[in-house]
Write a protein that holds these residues in place. Structure first.
Motif, PDB file in Angstrom:
ATOM      1  N   ALA A  64      10.994   9.338  -2.560  1.00  0.00           N
ATOM      2  CA  ALA A  64       9.577   8.982  -2.704  1.00  0.00           C
ATOM      3  C   ALA A  64       8.860   9.241  -1.379  1.00  0.00           C
ATOM      4  O   ALA A  64       9.394   8.974  -0.303  1.00  0.00           O
ATOM      5  CB  ALA A  64       9.442   7.521  -3.095  1.00  0.00           C
ATOM      6  N   THR A  65       7.634   9.755  -1.464  1.00  0.00           N
ATOM      7  CA  THR A  65       6.868  10.059  -0.256  1.00  0.00           C
ATOM      8  C   THR A  65       5.831   8.986   0.063  1.00  0.00           C
ATOM      9  O   THR A  65       5.199   9.042   1.119  1.00  0.00           O
ATOM     10  CB  THR A  65       6.156  11.415  -0.406  1.00  0.00           C
ATOM     11  N   ALA A  66       5.654   8.034  -0.828  1.00  0.00           N
ATOM     12  CA  ALA A  66       4.712   6.936  -0.578  1.00  0.00           C
ATOM     13  C   ALA A  66       5.288   5.653  -1.161  1.00  0.00           C
ATOM     14  O   ALA A  66       5.909   5.661  -2.235  1.00  0.00           O
ATOM     15  CB  ALA A  66       3.349   7.234  -1.201  1.00  0.00           C
ATOM     16  N   PHE A  67       5.073   4.564  -0.437  1.00  0.00           N
ATOM     17  CA  PHE A  67       5.550   3.256  -0.894  1.00  0.00           C
ATOM     18  C   PHE A  67       4.498   2.228  -0.525  1.00  0.00           C
ATOM     19  O   PHE A  67       4.095   2.137   0.646  1.00  0.00           O
ATOM     20  CB  PHE A  67       6.883   2.901  -0.232  1.00  0.00           C
ATOM     21  N   VAL A  68       4.047   1.462  -1.513  1.00  0.00           N
ATOM     22  CA  VAL A  68       3.088   0.378  -1.269  1.00  0.00           C
ATOM     23  C   VAL A  68       3.762  -0.933  -1.639  1.00  0.00           C
ATOM     24  O   VAL A  68       4.232  -1.110  -2.767  1.00  0.00           O
ATOM     25  CB  VAL A  68       1.793   0.556  -2.079  1.00  0.00           C
ATOM     26  N   HIS A  69       3.808  -1.827  -0.662  1.00  0.00           N
ATOM     27  CA  HIS A  69       4.397  -3.146  -0.876  1.00  0.00           C
ATOM     28  C   HIS A  69       3.283  -4.175  -0.907  1.00  0.00           C
ATOM     29  O   HIS A  69       2.522  -4.311   0.065  1.00  0.00           O
ATOM     30  CB  HIS A  69       5.379  -3.465   0.252  1.00  0.00           C
ATOM     31  N   VAL A  70       3.177  -4.901  -2.012  1.00  0.00           N
ATOM     32  CA  VAL A  70       2.134  -5.916  -2.154  1.00  0.00           C
ATOM     33  C   VAL A  70       2.707  -7.270  -1.771  1.00  0.00           C
ATOM     34  O   VAL A  70       3.580  -7.807  -2.452  1.00  0.00           O
ATOM     35  CB  VAL A  70       1.565  -5.930  -3.582  1.00  0.00           C
ATOM     36  N   SER A  71       2.230  -7.795  -0.670  1.00  0.00           N
ATOM     37  CA  SER A  71       2.674  -9.074  -0.133  1.00  0.00           C
ATOM     38  C   SER A  71       1.619 -10.128  -0.467  1.00  0.00           C
ATOM     39  O   SER A  71       1.186 -10.217  -1.605  1.00  0.00           O
ATOM     40  CB  SER A  71       2.891  -8.930   1.381  1.00  0.00           C
ATOM     41  N   ALA A  72       1.195 -10.909   0.502  1.00  0.00           N
ATOM     42  CA  ALA A  72       0.186 -11.943   0.252  1.00  0.00           C
ATOM     43  C   ALA A  72      -0.443 -12.391   1.552  1.00  0.00           C
ATOM     44  O   ALA A  72       0.242 -12.466   2.588  1.00  0.00           O
ATOM     45  CB  ALA A  72       0.800 -13.148  -0.465  1.00  0.00           C
ATOM     46  N   ILE A  73      -1.734 -12.689   1.525  1.00  0.00           N
ATOM     47  CA  ILE A  73      -2.358 -13.329   2.674  1.00  0.00           C
ATOM     48  C   ILE A  73      -1.627 -14.655   2.908  1.00  0.00           C
ATOM     49  O   ILE A  73      -1.319 -15.383   1.972  1.00  0.00           O
ATOM     50  CB  ILE A  73      -3.863 -13.569   2.412  1.00  0.00           C
ATOM     51  N   GLY A  74      -1.349 -14.938   4.161  1.00  0.00           N
ATOM     52  CA  GLY A  74      -0.622 -16.164   4.477  1.00  0.00           C
ATOM     53  C   GLY A  74       0.848 -15.936   4.708  1.00  0.00           C
ATOM     54  O   GLY A  74       1.576 -16.875   5.051  1.00  0.00           O
ATOM     55  N   ALA A  75       1.318 -14.689   4.529  1.00  0.00           N
ATOM     56  CA  ALA A  75       2.716 -14.380   4.839  1.00  0.00           C
ATOM     57  C   ALA A  75       2.975 -14.735   6.299  1.00  0.00           C
ATOM     58  O   ALA A  75       2.235 -14.310   7.188  1.00  0.00           O
ATOM     59  CB  ALA A  75       3.006 -12.908   4.581  1.00  0.00           C
ATOM     60  N   ASN A  76       4.027 -15.510   6.554  1.00  0.00           N
ATOM     61  CA  ASN A  76       4.254 -16.032   7.901  1.00  0.00           C
ATOM     62  C   ASN A  76       5.739 -16.320   8.094  1.00  0.00           C
ATOM     63  O   ASN A  76       6.292 -17.208   7.434  1.00  0.00           O
ATOM     64  CB  ASN A  76       3.427 -17.304   8.111  1.00  0.00           C
ATOM     65  N   THR A 113       9.365 -15.977   3.138  1.00  0.00           N
ATOM     66  CA  THR A 113      10.072 -14.835   2.555  1.00  0.00           C
ATOM     67  C   THR A 113       9.129 -13.661   2.310  1.00  0.00           C
ATOM     68  O   THR A 113       9.562 -12.508   2.332  1.00  0.00           O
ATOM     69  CB  THR A 113      10.780 -15.222   1.246  1.00  0.00           C
ATOM     70  N   LYS A 114       7.844 -13.932   2.115  1.00  0.00           N
ATOM     71  CA  LYS A 114       6.883 -12.834   2.011  1.00  0.00           C
ATOM     72  C   LYS A 114       6.845 -12.047   3.321  1.00  0.00           C
ATOM     73  O   LYS A 114       6.833 -10.808   3.322  1.00  0.00           O
ATOM     74  CB  LYS A 114       5.489 -13.376   1.679  1.00  0.00           C
ATOM     75  N   ALA A 115       6.811 -12.774   4.446  1.00  0.00           N
ATOM     76  CA  ALA A 115       6.811 -12.107   5.744  1.00  0.00           C
ATOM     77  C   ALA A 115       8.124 -11.378   5.992  1.00  0.00           C
ATOM     78  O   ALA A 115       8.148 -10.249   6.514  1.00  0.00           O
ATOM     79  CB  ALA A 115       6.558 -13.127   6.845  1.00  0.00           C
ATOM     80  N   GLU A 116       9.231 -11.994   5.632  1.00  0.00           N
ATOM     81  CA  GLU A 116      10.535 -11.350   5.798  1.00  0.00           C
ATOM     82  C   GLU A 116      10.632 -10.097   4.939  1.00  0.00           C
ATOM     83  O   GLU A 116      11.233  -9.091   5.345  1.00  0.00           O
ATOM     84  CB  GLU A 116      11.635 -12.343   5.454  1.00  0.00           C
ATOM     85  N   GLY A 117      10.032 -10.144   3.764  1.00  0.00           N
ATOM     86  CA  GLY A 117      10.019  -8.980   2.893  1.00  0.00           C
ATOM     87  C   GLY A 117       9.236  -7.818   3.500  1.00  0.00           C
ATOM     88  O   GLY A 117       9.651  -6.657   3.423  1.00  0.00           O
ATOM     89  N   GLU A 118       8.105  -8.124   4.132  1.00  0.00           N
ATOM     90  CA  GLU A 118       7.323  -7.083   4.798  1.00  0.00           C
ATOM     91  C   GLU A 118       8.153  -6.390   5.875  1.00  0.00           C
ATOM     92  O   GLU A 118       8.172  -5.151   5.966  1.00  0.00           O
ATOM     93  CB  GLU A 118       6.077  -7.691   5.436  1.00  0.00           C
ATOM     94  N   ALA A 119       8.823  -7.195   6.691  1.00  0.00           N
ATOM     95  CA  ALA A 119       9.635  -6.636   7.775  1.00  0.00           C
ATOM     96  C   ALA A 119      10.769  -5.776   7.221  1.00  0.00           C
ATOM     97  O   ALA A 119      11.059  -4.690   7.742  1.00  0.00           O
ATOM     98  CB  ALA A 119      10.197  -7.762   8.633  1.00  0.00           C
TER      99      ALA A 119
END
Length: 319
Positions: free
Chosen positions: A113-125, A135-141
């Motif tokens: 895949a040449t593009a990947f969009v990960h939908v997290s959430a405001i407040g990820a910390n 876990t939202k923040a850990e998922g982003e990382a």
């Protein structure tokens, strides 16, 4: 060169977790831009209505469990782009939206895949005591480690005609003469689901421009929980006693659930108290080329179903 609105023409986009509220709206946006769509979910049958949004052969469905690597690999095989919408408030949150998100990104990278969009959430910390936010923040990382040119979107609370946010309050206000308002001074910046879908599409269309970046995407107006309930009651034409609960009381109810039908958990209450607005420290919708639309543009039309006598009833002045 002017865009014809078909920036994703012919590209195969896999949407992981695409059978939910956001996924159904995103499907329409991606199909309108010429994409071919593969909706991957534990319950793909819940998205079958999306098939009618595309032409013959443009929409396919795959049963996928993000905790099972083989099913994820099958879902992303041959995809030009992948969108991860998976999230949860309960269960094994690390497997679903923490390290699990990184595994999805790694599978997408391996599949070419040449593009990947990960939908997290405001407040990820990553420092939050609330497992959802942490876990939202850990998922982003984890996503950015596996797919460095991924785009991370942090949306605020999404609203739409078929949401479970505005509609939940709409139903409660229609049914009850008095309604407790949890965290009445907490600030929200609700985002129209179709504007969020447009943001995803823009990120997919220009991975060279948006890849490797994190965006906070939120609506154009900030309002408190008390103001939100007042505006919903007004749109329904109903006079209701809105009881603004002190945070100490609201926290007890959310924790122990001693109010019948309490529509909030302890973690959700903690997140609500923290607010759900863009920090301003990250780029937003403008940087993605999206002009967000306000909640007020839709409330009167959407909430007519909760008025006394529905669309045939006069809209009374709410107090």
């Amino acid at each position: 060169m002017a865009s014809d609105g078909k920036e994703l023409r012919g590209k195969l986009v896999t949407v992981i977790g695409g059978s939910g509220f956001f996924g159904k709206h995103l499907a329409q946006e991606l199909l309108s831009r010429g994409a071919r769509l593969r909706i991957a979910s534990r319950h793909p049958e819940r998205a079958f209505r999306s098939k009618t949004s595309g032409n013959l052969g443009e929409v396919q469905f795959v049963r996928c469990d993000v905790t099972k690597p083989a099913s994820v690999a099958q879902a992303v095989a041959g995809a030009d782009a992948v969108v991860n919408l998976v999230g949860a408030f309960a269960g094994d949150l690390d497997a679903v939206q923490g390290s699990g998100a990184g595994k999805i990104a790694a599978a997408a990278k391996a599949a070419g895949a040449t593009a990947f969009v990960h939908v997290s959430a405001i407040g990820a910390n990553a420092e939050s005591k609330v497992e959802y936010a942490r876990t939202k923040a850990e998922g982003e990382a984890a996503v950015l480690t596996a797919f460095p040119k991924a785009t991370v979107l942090r949306p605020s609370i999404l609203f739409g005609p078929d949401d479970n946010f505005v509609n939940m309050f709409g139903r409660l206000i229609a049914m009850l003469p008095a309604l407790p308002v949890f965290a009445p001074t907490a600030k929200l910046q609700p985002l129209f689901v179709d504007d969020a879908a447009e943001a995803v599409a823009h990120a997919l269309a220009e991975p060279g421009k948006h890849g490797g970046k994190t965006y906070e995407i939120a609506g154009p107006e900030v309002l408190t929980m008390a103001e939100l309930n007042q505006r919903i009651a007004a749109a329904e034409g109903r006079s209701r006693w809105l009881i603004e609960l002190p945070d100490a009381v609201g926290g007890l109810i959310a924790t122990f659930g001693f109010l019948p039908g309490a529509p909030i958990t302890a973690d959700q209450f903690a997140l609500l108290q923290a607010g759900n607005v863009a920090s301003g420290a990250l780029p937003g919708l403008k940087a993605l080329g999206v002009s967000p639309r306000p909640l007020g543009l839709y409330l009167d039309r959407w909430l007519v179903q909760y008025r006394k006598h529905g669309r045939f009833g006069a809209k009374a002045k709410a107090g």
